[in-house]
Motif scaffolding. Sequence first.
Motif, PDB file in Angstrom:
ATOM      1  N   ALA A 243      10.720   8.623   0.166  1.00  0.00           N
ATOM      2  CA  ALA A 243      10.671   7.284  -0.454  1.00  0.00           C
ATOM      3  C   ALA A 243       9.668   7.192  -1.326  1.00  0.00           C
ATOM      4  CB  ALA A 243      10.991   6.145   0.540  1.00  0.00           C
ATOM      5  N   GLY A 244       8.790   8.132  -1.353  1.00  0.00           N
ATOM      6  CA  GLY A 244       7.567   8.148  -2.205  1.00  0.00           C
ATOM      7  C   GLY A 244       6.106   8.169  -1.624  1.00  0.00           C
ATOM      8  N   MET A 245       6.067   7.884  -0.337  1.00  0.00           N
ATOM      9  CA  MET A 245       4.789   7.621   0.264  1.00  0.00           C
ATOM     10  C   MET A 245       3.911   9.009   0.311  1.00  0.00           C
ATOM     11  SD  MET A 245       3.458   5.569   3.561  1.00  0.00           S
ATOM     12  CE  MET A 245       4.350   6.670   4.913  1.00  0.00           C
ATOM     13  N   THR A 246       2.824   8.933  -0.151  1.00  0.00           N
ATOM     14  CA  THR A 246       1.964  10.167  -0.023  1.00  0.00           C
ATOM     15  C   THR A 246       1.035   9.967   1.034  1.00  0.00           C
ATOM     16  OG1 THR A 246       0.262   9.011  -1.387  1.00  0.00           O
ATOM     17  CG2 THR A 246       1.909  10.246  -2.724  1.00  0.00           C
ATOM     18  N   SER A 247       0.476  10.987   1.358  1.00  0.00           N
ATOM     19  CA  SER A 247      -0.348  11.156   2.542  1.00  0.00           C
ATOM     20  C   SER A 247      -1.435  10.134   2.149  1.00  0.00           C
ATOM     21  CB  SER A 247      -1.077  12.677   2.763  1.00  0.00           C
ATOM     22  OG  SER A 247      -1.660  13.114   1.766  1.00  0.00           O
ATOM     23  N   HIS A 248      -2.005  10.126   0.888  1.00  0.00           N
ATOM     24  CA  HIS A 248      -2.953   9.242   0.555  1.00  0.00           C
ATOM     25  C   HIS A 248      -2.451   7.675   0.867  1.00  0.00           C
ATOM     26  CE1 HIS A 248      -5.554   6.708  -2.278  1.00  0.00           C
ATOM     27  NE2 HIS A 248      -6.558   7.634  -1.633  1.00  0.00           N
TER      28      HIS A 248
ATOM     29  N   HIS B 205       0.842  -1.288  -0.125  1.00  0.00           N
ATOM     30  CA  HIS B 205      -0.008   0.089   0.019  1.00  0.00           C
ATOM     31  C   HIS B 205       0.678   1.222  -0.092  1.00  0.00           C
ATOM     32  CE1 HIS B 205      -3.511  -2.304   0.789  1.00  0.00           C
ATOM     33  NE2 HIS B 205      -2.841  -2.962   1.871  1.00  0.00           N
ATOM     34  N   GLY B 206       2.210   1.380   0.319  1.00  0.00           N
ATOM     35  CA  GLY B 206       2.991   2.375   0.391  1.00  0.00           C
ATOM     36  C   GLY B 206       3.291   3.113  -0.687  1.00  0.00           C
ATOM     37  N   LYS B 207       3.172   2.639  -1.954  1.00  0.00           N
ATOM     38  CA  LYS B 207       3.524   3.214  -3.150  1.00  0.00           C
ATOM     39  C   LYS B 207       5.094   3.839  -3.082  1.00  0.00           C
ATOM     40  CE  LYS B 207      -1.023   4.111  -4.539  1.00  0.00           C
ATOM     41  NZ  LYS B 207      -1.727   3.914  -5.365  1.00  0.00           N
ATOM     42  N   LEU B 208       5.843   3.077  -2.415  1.00  0.00           N
ATOM     43  CA  LEU B 208       7.382   3.672  -2.167  1.00  0.00           C
ATOM     44  C   LEU B 208       8.296   3.383  -3.650  1.00  0.00           C
ATOM     45  CD1 LEU B 208       7.849   1.918   1.146  1.00  0.00           C
ATOM     46  CD2 LEU B 208       7.332   4.040   0.696  1.00  0.00           C
ATOM     47  N   SER B 209       9.068   4.369  -3.777  1.00  0.00           N
ATOM     48  CA  SER B 209      10.169   4.109  -4.973  1.00  0.00           C
ATOM     49  C   SER B 209      11.342   3.137  -4.512  1.00  0.00           C
ATOM     50  CB  SER B 209      10.838   5.469  -5.227  1.00  0.00           C
ATOM     51  OG  SER B 209      11.291   5.970  -3.962  1.00  0.00           O
ATOM     52  N   GLU B 210      11.198   2.623  -3.402  1.00  0.00           N
ATOM     53  CA  GLU B 210      12.232   1.648  -3.079  1.00  0.00           C
ATOM     54  C   GLU B 210      11.464   0.335  -2.438  1.00  0.00           C
ATOM     55  OE1 GLU B 210      15.381   3.059  -0.254  1.00  0.00           O
ATOM     56  OE2 GLU B 210      14.613   5.111  -0.826  1.00  0.00           O
ATOM     57  N   ASP B 211      12.096  -0.524  -2.316  1.00  0.00           N
ATOM     58  CA  ASP B 211      11.634  -2.119  -2.023  1.00  0.00           C
ATOM     59  C   ASP B 211      11.443  -1.689  -0.457  1.00  0.00           C
ATOM     60  OD1 ASP B 211      11.022  -4.588  -1.459  1.00  0.00           O
ATOM     61  OD2 ASP B 211      12.832  -5.198  -2.071  1.00  0.00           O
TER      62      ASP B 211
ATOM     63  N   SER C  16      -0.256   6.781   2.937  1.00  0.00           N
ATOM     64  CA  SER C  16      -0.309   6.506   4.330  1.00  0.00           C
ATOM     65  C   SER C  16      -1.431   6.081   4.842  1.00  0.00           C
ATOM     66  CB  SER C  16       0.485   7.693   4.928  1.00  0.00           C
ATOM     67  OG  SER C  16      -0.679   8.744   5.292  1.00  0.00           O
ATOM     68  N   VAL C  17      -2.688   6.611   4.683  1.00  0.00           N
ATOM     69  CA  VAL C  17      -4.016   6.249   4.953  1.00  0.00           C
ATOM     70  C   VAL C  17      -4.220   4.584   4.761  1.00  0.00           C
ATOM     71  CG1 VAL C  17      -6.429   6.512   4.713  1.00  0.00           C
ATOM     72  CG2 VAL C  17      -4.974   8.586   5.088  1.00  0.00           C
ATOM     73  N   ASN C  18      -3.785   4.332   3.514  1.00  0.00           N
ATOM     74  CA  ASN C  18      -3.982   2.900   3.032  1.00  0.00           C
ATOM     75  C   ASN C  18      -3.057   1.891   3.861  1.00  0.00           C
ATOM     76  OD1 ASN C  18      -5.904   3.492   1.021  1.00  0.00           O
ATOM     77  ND2 ASN C  18      -4.385   3.929  -0.622  1.00  0.00           N
ATOM     78  N   VAL C  19      -1.926   2.360   3.977  1.00  0.00           N
ATOM     79  CA  VAL C  19      -1.075   1.658   4.801  1.00  0.00           C
ATOM     80  C   VAL C  19      -1.853   1.533   6.324  1.00  0.00           C
ATOM     81  CG1 VAL C  19       1.130   1.813   6.055  1.00  0.00           C
ATOM     82  CG2 VAL C  19       1.063   2.341   3.797  1.00  0.00           C
ATOM     83  N   MET C  20      -2.189   2.680   6.971  1.00  0.00           N
ATOM     84  CA  MET C  20      -2.846   2.577   8.183  1.00  0.00           C
ATOM     85  C   MET C  20      -3.872   1.835   8.204  1.00  0.00           C
ATOM     86  SD  MET C  20      -5.174   5.292  10.412  1.00  0.00           S
ATOM     87  CE  MET C  20      -6.346   4.892   8.949  1.00  0.00           C
ATOM     88  N   LEU C  21      -4.771   1.451   7.199  1.00  0.00           N
ATOM     89  CA  LEU C  21      -5.767   0.733   7.015  1.00  0.00           C
ATOM     90  C   LEU C  21      -5.396  -0.966   6.887  1.00  0.00           C
ATOM     91  CD1 LEU C  21      -8.363   2.785   4.921  1.00  0.00           C
ATOM     92  CD2 LEU C  21      -8.629   2.326   7.313  1.00  0.00           C
ATOM     93  N   GLY C  22      -4.404  -1.131   6.219  1.00  0.00           N
ATOM     94  CA  GLY C  22      -3.843  -2.254   5.932  1.00  0.00           C
ATOM     95  C   GLY C  22      -3.227  -2.721   7.350  1.00  0.00           C
TER      96      GLY C  22
END
Length: 84
Positions: A36-41, A17-23, A43-49
Amino acid sequence: MDSTAIETTVRSVLGQHGKLSEDAGTIAADADLYRAGMTSHASVNVMLGLEDEFDIEFPEERLTKATFTSINSITQAVEAINND
């Protein structure tokens, strides 16, 4: 669940969910996830995950950018919530 297991799961959720530019599996635990590329949007998906994976709910006081800045900060937050 110990810190290593929590961190492994955090990395898995970030990979999904993080949409990071790195592994997410190899990024440094103290690296800035927003740099590393995570957006605020994302981060919400990461939190829910994370809530789904750990069967927890982040309390309002933990819903800050600082909580989701690094793998270490996320791991510490999950540990604290599990211990509450």
